[in-house]
Design an enzyme around this catalytic site. Structure first.
Site, short mmCIF file in Angstrom:
data_model
loop_
_atom_site.label_atom_id
_atom_site.label_comp_id
_atom_site.label_asym_id
_atom_site.label_seq_id
_atom_site.Cartn_x
_atom_site.Cartn_y
_atom_site.Cartn_z
N THR A 109 0.67 -1.09 0.06
CA THR A 109 0.10 0.04 -0.03
C THR A 109 0.95 1.16 -0.03
O THR A 109 0.53 2.32 0.36
CB THR A 109 -0.97 0.02 1.14
N GLY A 110 2.08 1.12 -0.56
CA GLY A 110 2.80 2.23 -0.54
C GLY A 110 2.58 2.94 -2.11
O GLY A 110 1.59 2.66 -2.57
N THR A 145 7.09 5.06 1.74
CA THR A 145 6.65 5.97 0.92
C THR A 145 6.53 7.20 1.95
O THR A 145 7.04 8.42 1.83
CB THR A 145 5.34 5.88 0.29
N GLY A 177 11.97 14.34 -1.84
CA GLY A 177 11.08 14.84 -2.82
C GLY A 177 11.02 13.99 -4.08
O GLY A 177 11.45 12.51 -4.21
N GLU A 234 19.96 17.62 -4.96
CA GLU A 234 20.04 16.70 -4.20
C GLU A 234 21.61 16.01 -4.82
O GLU A 234 21.84 16.43 -5.90
CB GLU A 234 19.25 15.58 -3.89
N HIS A 246 21.87 5.03 2.94
CA HIS A 246 21.91 6.40 3.01
C HIS A 246 22.92 7.06 3.73
O HIS A 246 23.15 6.60 4.92
CB HIS A 246 20.50 6.78 3.63
N ARG A 263 25.40 9.21 -3.72
CA ARG A 263 25.18 8.45 -2.38
C ARG A 263 26.11 7.34 -1.83
O ARG A 263 26.72 7.33 -0.62
CB ARG A 263 23.61 7.91 -2.14
N HIS A 300 19.13 1.71 3.43
CA HIS A 300 18.01 2.54 2.82
C HIS A 300 17.11 2.05 1.85
O HIS A 300 16.04 2.12 1.78
CB HIS A 300 18.62 3.94 2.67
N ARG A 327 21.25 4.01 -6.70
CA ARG A 327 20.01 5.01 -7.18
C ARG A 327 20.19 6.34 -6.92
O ARG A 327 20.94 6.64 -5.96
CB ARG A 327 18.79 4.67 -6.39
N SER A 387 13.14 7.30 -6.69
CA SER A 387 12.38 6.21 -6.10
C SER A 387 10.84 6.60 -6.22
O SER A 387 10.14 5.61 -6.77
CB SER A 387 12.68 5.73 -4.75
#
Length: 532
Positions: free
Chosen positions: A18-19, A51, A57, A123, A239, A290, A349, A384, A389
């Protein structure tokens, strides 16, 4: 959990999760006119998902910004360290503005720099300011709120734990016909020609993670048990900046994220002596990708013996209003980020790999789809890019929902039958988390991975008598696949760092593929075979 079912139901499309990806898929299938059943193992409808915790963002190219799809693609490919599928990246990035606009149509509100103009930030790894955000650093919570609201008419079944994807025959000729589920009434079956795995990540393989409690690798295990390939699981993104709290080194559980957008606004990483962590490490400095930043922090902590490094954000004006979520988390830990550097460490992460799918979420098993963190489309490669994401979850989730609906309409009704049960083995969760954190964390080596394999091989038989037992089994199965992939990749690339190998090997710029051997729990490794 594979005892005879006591109940049976039918649907056209079953969505597990349910994300962002799960609800995007469910809404798309519902809007295509299909009967959709959404399964959540949580006890209540609005459970906290990964989520919800996303702070930074959504990376998206705006039509009126100094940016382009080509630039976003280039940044994604650079971060992915030679492992992204360029066509997949372009397909998803190019669809970004449309899906975010649709999300706004479903009620999402993003921060604005002027009336009618979304504010954007930058970012790590991004060459442009292209990150749209909400509530300062509460983007995920706003995305989840909007999707929850839009999904009010959907049938979301709480307390429903999917324990097996049901299918007939062999890969290539077989097809999905439902899922085996356990709910408060006992074991049951939902017959459906289309099943979408959107169960999220696997952060609870490790003692410290930014993931919520449900991120236990369920979807990876379900796919493996169905005979479906998973790929690139060795690429676990740590992360760089998870909030450090003294005295919580090995107690497990989720810890607060300190968003990368803080560095995008000018914060810098310092060690305990006040020296820059990133100086001379990468041309982008504190805004390096990252994997580079996490590795640099890990190396500095090992060199100094300090338990953490510090993110100095004291130069950022209006910090409290721009980053209210981080401010609240810091103050709850006794830290004032306006006046003090924030203690941070790398934390598990995001899984860059997952179930092998195309850009529509289709796996190699007809009728089985996957979307979101549980899937491997080729978007993320070996590392990533920040804020890609939520983008991928929205795009591929919606596409998977449409494709699953179309398949269900063509396939018609089906009747699920239960296969023979599987004997499972798994260590206790804390034992597994300690072993993974020791031997498969930011930096791995051959001896540690062998020790980890031995730990997993020695695990006792476990009966999946409860949700926690099932999650432990799923974690162990996922850990075996990850370990096999990490042992086979004898190089350092992206967020997979091997202590024995200082750099990437050109001949290993290919994806790992892991499958289960037929009828056995051992993991086979198609050593660095190309995917797709």
């Amino acid at each position: 959990m594979m005892t005879a079912p006591v109940w049976h139901d039918e649907a056209d499309v079953v969505v597990i999760g349910t994300g962002v990806a799960g609800l995007a898929a469910a809404l798309a299938a519902h809007r295509a006119g299909r009967k959709v059943a959404v399964l959540s193992k949580a006890d209540h409808r609005y459970a906290v998902t990964a989520t919800h915790f996303a702070q930074g963002g959504i990376a998206v190219v705006l039509p009126d910004n100094d940016d382009s799809v080509e630039d976003h693609v280039a940044d994604t490919l650079a971060a992915g360290a030679g492992m992204c599928d360029a066509d997949v990246v372009y397909s998803i990035v190019a669809d970004g503005y449309r899906v975010v606009s649709e999300l706004v149509g479903d009620g999402a509100h993003f921060d604005e720099s002027a009336p009618g103009r979304w504010a954007v930030t930058r970012e790590g790894g991004h060459s442009r300011r292209r990150i749209v955000h909400a509530g300062g650093d509460a983007t995920g919570a706003e995305v989840q709120r909007a999707l929850d609201h839009a999904s009010q008419l959907l049938e979301i079944r709480t307390g429903h734990l999917a324990v097996r994807v049901l299918h007939d025959s062999a890969l290539g000729t077989g097809a999905v016909h439902g899922v085996s589920v356990v709910n408060p009434d006992g074991p049951g079956v939902i017959s459906a020609p289309s099943v979408i795995l959107a169960s999220g990540g696997l952060g609870h393989l490790y003692s410290a993670t930014t993931n919520p409690e449900g991120s236990t690798g369920d979807g990876i295990a379900l796919a493996l048990w169905a005979g479906v390939a998973v790929s690139d699981l060795e690429f676990i993104q740590f992360h760089p900046t998870m909030l450090f709290a003294a005295g919580r080194a090995n107690d497990g559980g989720r810890r607060p994220l300190v968003t990368e957008a803080i560095r995008g606004e000018g914060a810098i990483l310092l060690d305990g002596q006040g020296n820059s962590v990133m100086a001379g490490v990468h041309p982008m400095g504190d805004l390096a990708p990252r994997d580079v930043v996490a590795s640099a922090i890990d190396a500095r902590m090992k060199a100094t013996g300090d338990p953490c490094v510090y993110l100095d954000a004291r130069s950022i004006g209006g910090f409290e209003s721009r980053f209210p979520t981080v401010t609240a988390a810091c103050r709850a830990a006794g830290i004032d980020p306006v006046r003090q550097p924030i203690p941070v460490v790398p934390g598990a992460h995001y899984s860059c790999g997952g179930i092998v799918t195309d850009v529509y979420g289709q796996t190699e098993l007809l009728g089985l789809f996957a979307a979101g963190e549980v899937a491997r489309t080729g978007m993320h490669g070996a590392n990533r890019l920040a804020s890609n994401s939520l983008l991928e979850g929205l795009v591929v989730g919606a596409r998977a929902g449409k494709a699953a609906a179309a398949h269900a309409a063509a396939a018609g009704r089906c009747r699920a039958t239960l296969p023979e049960p599987i004997t499972h083995t798994a260590p206790r969760r804390r034992e597994l988390q300690r072993a993974m954190s020791r031997d498969a964390s930011v930096v791995r080596d051959a001896a540690g991975l062998q020790r980890l394999s031995d730990t997993l091989a020695a695990a006792r038989v476990r009966d999946a008598a409860s949700r926690r037992d099932f999650e432990d089994i799923a974690l162990a199965q996922t850990a075996r696949a990850l370990t096999a992939a990490a042992r086979a990749r004898t190089e350092s690339r992206g967020c997979h760092h091997r202590a024995e190998y200082s750099g990437a090997a050109p001949d290993q710029a290919r994806s790992s593929v892991v499958r289960l051997a037929a009828g056995r729990q051992s993991v086979l490794m198609d050593a660095l075979a190309a995917v797709g």
